[in-house]
Design a protein around this motif. Structure first.
Motif, PDB file in Angstrom:
ATOM      1  N   ASN A 217       0.831  -1.210   0.000  1.00  0.00           N
ATOM      2  CA  ASN A 217       0.000   0.000   0.000  1.00  0.00           C
ATOM      3  C   ASN A 217       0.863   1.258   0.000  1.00  0.00           C
ATOM      4  O   ASN A 217       0.523   2.257  -0.650  1.00  0.00           O
ATOM      5  N   GLN A 218       1.985   1.233   0.728  1.00  0.00           N
ATOM      6  CA  GLN A 218       2.901   2.387   0.697  1.00  0.00           C
ATOM      7  C   GLN A 218       3.476   2.582  -0.700  1.00  0.00           C
ATOM      8  O   GLN A 218       3.639   3.717  -1.162  1.00  0.00           O
ATOM      9  N   TRP A 219       3.806   1.475  -1.343  1.00  0.00           N
ATOM     10  CA  TRP A 219       4.361   1.574  -2.702  1.00  0.00           C
ATOM     11  C   TRP A 219       3.320   2.147  -3.659  1.00  0.00           C
ATOM     12  O   TRP A 219       3.665   2.940  -4.555  1.00  0.00           O
ATOM     13  N   LYS A 220       2.064   1.767  -3.517  1.00  0.00           N
ATOM     14  CA  LYS A 220       1.018   2.320  -4.369  1.00  0.00           C
ATOM     15  C   LYS A 220       0.855   3.817  -4.141  1.00  0.00           C
ATOM     16  O   LYS A 220       0.597   4.573  -5.080  1.00  0.00           O
ATOM     17  N   GLN A 221       1.012   4.251  -2.886  1.00  0.00           N
ATOM     18  CA  GLN A 221       0.857   5.670  -2.592  1.00  0.00           C
ATOM     19  C   GLN A 221       2.066   6.488  -3.038  1.00  0.00           C
ATOM     20  O   GLN A 221       1.920   7.607  -3.521  1.00  0.00           O
ATOM     21  N   ASP A 222       3.264   5.932  -2.847  1.00  0.00           N
ATOM     22  CA  ASP A 222       4.482   6.688  -3.168  1.00  0.00           C
ATOM     23  C   ASP A 222       5.508   5.736  -3.795  1.00  0.00           C
ATOM     24  O   ASP A 222       6.448   5.299  -3.126  1.00  0.00           O
ATOM     25  N   PRO A 223       5.343   5.380  -5.064  1.00  0.00           N
ATOM     26  CA  PRO A 223       6.253   4.414  -5.694  1.00  0.00           C
ATOM     27  C   PRO A 223       7.670   4.946  -5.871  1.00  0.00           C
ATOM     28  O   PRO A 223       8.618   4.158  -5.940  1.00  0.00           O
TER      29      PRO A 223
ATOM     30  N   SER B 142       9.558   6.789  -3.758  1.00  0.00           N
ATOM     31  CA  SER B 142      10.385   6.611  -2.566  1.00  0.00           C
ATOM     32  C   SER B 142      10.557   5.131  -2.208  1.00  0.00           C
ATOM     33  O   SER B 142      11.615   4.735  -1.706  1.00  0.00           O
ATOM     34  N   ILE B 143       9.551   4.297  -2.440  1.00  0.00           N
ATOM     35  CA  ILE B 143       9.665   2.876  -2.107  1.00  0.00           C
ATOM     36  C   ILE B 143      10.469   2.136  -3.164  1.00  0.00           C
ATOM     37  O   ILE B 143      11.359   1.336  -2.847  1.00  0.00           O
ATOM     38  N   GLY B 144      10.188   2.394  -4.430  1.00  0.00           N
ATOM     39  CA  GLY B 144      10.931   1.712  -5.489  1.00  0.00           C
ATOM     40  C   GLY B 144      10.242   1.850  -6.827  1.00  0.00           C
ATOM     41  O   GLY B 144       9.226   1.210  -7.073  1.00  0.00           O
ATOM     42  N   ALA B 145      10.806   2.689  -7.686  1.00  0.00           N
ATOM     43  CA  ALA B 145      10.255   2.868  -9.022  1.00  0.00           C
ATOM     44  C   ALA B 145      10.867   1.901 -10.025  1.00  0.00           C
ATOM     45  O   ALA B 145      10.381   1.777 -11.150  1.00  0.00           O
ATOM     46  N   THR B 146      11.938   1.206  -9.609  1.00  0.00           N
ATOM     47  CA  THR B 146      12.560   0.194 -10.464  1.00  0.00           C
ATOM     48  C   THR B 146      12.524  -1.148  -9.743  1.00  0.00           C
ATOM     49  O   THR B 146      12.290  -1.222  -8.526  1.00  0.00           O
ATOM     50  N   SER B 147      12.801  -2.187 -10.494  1.00  0.00           N
ATOM     51  CA  SER B 147      12.772  -3.516  -9.899  1.00  0.00           C
ATOM     52  C   SER B 147      13.832  -3.662  -8.816  1.00  0.00           C
ATOM     53  O   SER B 147      13.593  -4.283  -7.776  1.00  0.00           O
ATOM     54  N   GLY B 148      15.005  -3.096  -9.034  1.00  0.00           N
ATOM     55  CA  GLY B 148      16.066  -3.179  -8.039  1.00  0.00           C
ATOM     56  C   GLY B 148      15.717  -2.439  -6.759  1.00  0.00           C
ATOM     57  O   GLY B 148      15.952  -2.931  -5.643  1.00  0.00           O
ATOM     58  N   ARG B 149      15.150  -1.218  -6.901  1.00  0.00           N
ATOM     59  CA  ARG B 149      14.775  -0.450  -5.719  1.00  0.00           C
ATOM     60  C   ARG B 149      13.659  -1.138  -4.939  1.00  0.00           C
ATOM     61  O   ARG B 149      13.668  -1.163  -3.709  1.00  0.00           O
ATOM     62  N   LEU B 150      12.688  -1.690  -5.654  1.00  0.00           N
ATOM     63  CA  LEU B 150      11.590  -2.369  -4.975  1.00  0.00           C
ATOM     64  C   LEU B 150      12.087  -3.654  -4.295  1.00  0.00           C
ATOM     65  O   LEU B 150      11.653  -3.979  -3.178  1.00  0.00           O
ATOM     66  N   LEU B 151      13.002  -4.372  -4.947  1.00  0.00           N
ATOM     67  CA  LEU B 151      13.592  -5.552  -4.319  1.00  0.00           C
ATOM     68  C   LEU B 151      14.328  -5.161  -3.041  1.00  0.00           C
ATOM     69  O   LEU B 151      14.240  -5.867  -2.020  1.00  0.00           O
ATOM     70  N   HIS B 152      15.029  -4.049  -3.077  1.00  0.00           N
ATOM     71  CA  HIS B 152      15.698  -3.555  -1.877  1.00  0.00           C
ATOM     72  C   HIS B 152      14.685  -3.271  -0.772  1.00  0.00           C
ATOM     73  O   HIS B 152      14.904  -3.609   0.400  1.00  0.00           O
ATOM     74  N   GLY B 153      13.560  -2.659  -1.115  1.00  0.00           N
ATOM     75  CA  GLY B 153      12.547  -2.351  -0.108  1.00  0.00           C
ATOM     76  C   GLY B 153      11.970  -3.605   0.541  1.00  0.00           C
ATOM     77  O   GLY B 153      11.737  -3.637   1.756  1.00  0.00           O
ATOM     78  N   ILE B 154      11.740  -4.651  -0.254  1.00  0.00           N
ATOM     79  CA  ILE B 154      11.183  -5.893   0.286  1.00  0.00           C
ATOM     80  C   ILE B 154      12.198  -6.586   1.194  1.00  0.00           C
ATOM     81  O   ILE B 154      11.864  -7.048   2.298  1.00  0.00           O
ATOM     82  N   LEU B 155      13.461  -6.650   0.750  1.00  0.00           N
ATOM     83  CA  LEU B 155      14.487  -7.274   1.581  1.00  0.00           C
ATOM     84  C   LEU B 155      14.740  -6.475   2.847  1.00  0.00           C
ATOM     85  O   LEU B 155      14.963  -7.047   3.927  1.00  0.00           O
ATOM     86  N   ASP B 156      14.700  -5.159   2.728  1.00  0.00           N
ATOM     87  CA  ASP B 156      14.871  -4.320   3.911  1.00  0.00           C
ATOM     88  C   ASP B 156      13.745  -4.563   4.910  1.00  0.00           C
ATOM     89  O   ASP B 156      13.963  -4.587   6.132  1.00  0.00           O
ATOM     90  N   LEU B 157      12.531  -4.760   4.409  1.00  0.00           N
ATOM     91  CA  LEU B 157      11.400  -5.058   5.285  1.00  0.00           C
ATOM     92  C   LEU B 157      11.608  -6.376   6.024  1.00  0.00           C
ATOM     93  O   LEU B 157      11.390  -6.462   7.245  1.00  0.00           O
TER      94      LEU B 157
END
Length: 350
Positions: free
Chosen positions: A150-156, A158-173
């Motif tokens: 839901n955070q990614w849907k609201q602000d993609p 800052s969370i991750g606009a690319t596959s690498g950034r989003l993968l980082h966000g999931i692993l960080d979580l």
């Protein structure tokens, strides 16, 4: 017999249901039978909802979060999942050994997400990442994944606009959820430490159980750390060189977690030694007290034994004050022995 009007209505409905396209009926049944989250972010078109009736679009970034592993067999996801057969087989066969599968077109990871509920529970998560799509799969709906989605849907951005950034966000979580687990165990250790140095007894089985939980923590953290380190050293098309410092940051988090687990394990070992020492000291105090009591009674038993001998001529037996004399002698020797032990600091305050 049905009236003619019902036959007519049922025939119309049957023809209408039969006219629904197969793909639409498939998406409807899937939406009803599984927990599905999906969205696509296109820098030009913004965020749009992803419907699971067609493969992920090639433009933009799509995140599909599944909480039902049976949907991995859905042919819609085959273009992504078939690239990582080893990870897919491990997850579907519940061989949830944390690992990484790196391919020229992307990577797949198996990791875990801990929950603290009367202990630490571990929920496996599979991550399949290609440049335009990430699929995460868990055995049940996880509030942390849903919140991040839901955070990614609201602000993609800052969370991750690319596959690498989003993968980082999931692993960080996933790594961040290990810190409350470590804090939970440390709170248990603090409680046990207070009990050890108080008058209440402590069950060593609690310490053994915590030591086992720390071993499970290390078993889950160490492979994640090694996988991230391998990703940093070897690189991956999914992760651009400019995004590697962010993965170095979560690698540092994993090092910190490993150090905290090692410190907690050392603390458990120390507390077990302290518990044994405290128990031994209590036993020594009891033995000291019993030794003093036994010595005092031994002196009294000696006097009683002397005057209890079956000899005919024992002068004190016919003495008027023989009995008070024997009792007084016993009392005098008992008091003398007691103060002698106190003077030698065998009992009393040190």
């Amino acid at each position: 017999m049905w009236p003619p009007v019902f036959k007519t209505v049922s025939g119309v409905l049957g023809r209408w249901v039969g006219s629904i396209p197969t793909r639409s009926r498939q998406s409807m049944s899937m939406a009803e039978t599984t927990q599905f989250l999906g969205a696509t972010f296109d820098p030009k078109g913004g965020m749009t909802a992803y419907e699971p009736h067609e493969p992920p679009p090639s433009n933009g970034l799509t995140w599909i979060a599944l909480s039902d592993p049976t949907e991995l067999s859905n042919p819609i996801f085959e273009p992504v999942l078939n690239r990582f057969p080893l990870t897919l087989a491990d997850f579907t066969e519940k061989y949830n050994r944390i690992g990484i599968e790196s391919r020229p077109e992307g990577l797949a990871l198996l990791t875990t997400l801990p929950h603290c509920r009367d202990g630490v529970e571990y929920h496996p998560i599979a991550i399949f990442a290609i440049p335009n799509c990430i699929i995460t799969v868990s055995n049940l709906e996880l509030s942390e994944i849903k919140s991040l989605f839901n955070q990614w849907k609201q602000d993609p951005i800052s969370i991750g606009a690319t596959s690498g950034r989003l993968l980082h966000g999931i692993l960080d979580l996933t790594l961040d959820t290990f810190f409350p687990a470590v804090d939970y165990i440390n709170d248990e250790l603090d409680s046990i430490e207070e009990q050890i140095f108080s008058s209440s007894s402590t069950d060593l089985s609690r310490l053994i159980g915590i030591k086992r939980e720390l071993l499970f923590l290390r078993k889950n953290i160490s492979p994640i750390r090694e996988n991230i380190n391998s990703l940093i050293r070897n690189g991956q098309p999914v992760v651009s060189p400019s995004e590697l410092p962010e993965f170095q940051d979560i690698y540092n988090h994993s090092l910190r977690l490993s150090e905290n687990v090692d410190l907690s394990r050392d603390l458990v070992t120390g507390l077990m030694d302290v518990q044994l020492s405290v128990t031994s000291n209590h036993l020594n105090e009891i033995m000291r007290t019993l030794t003093v009591i036994s010595t005092i009674l031994m002196a009294a038993a000696l006097i009683a034994g002397i005057y209890g001998m079956n000899f005919q001529y024992i002068p004190e037996l016919k003495w008027l004050y023989g009995y008070p004399f024997a009792i007084g002698l016993m009392t005098f020797l008992g008091i003398g022995i007691y103060f002698t032990f106190r003077k030698l600091k065998f009992i009393g305050k040190k």
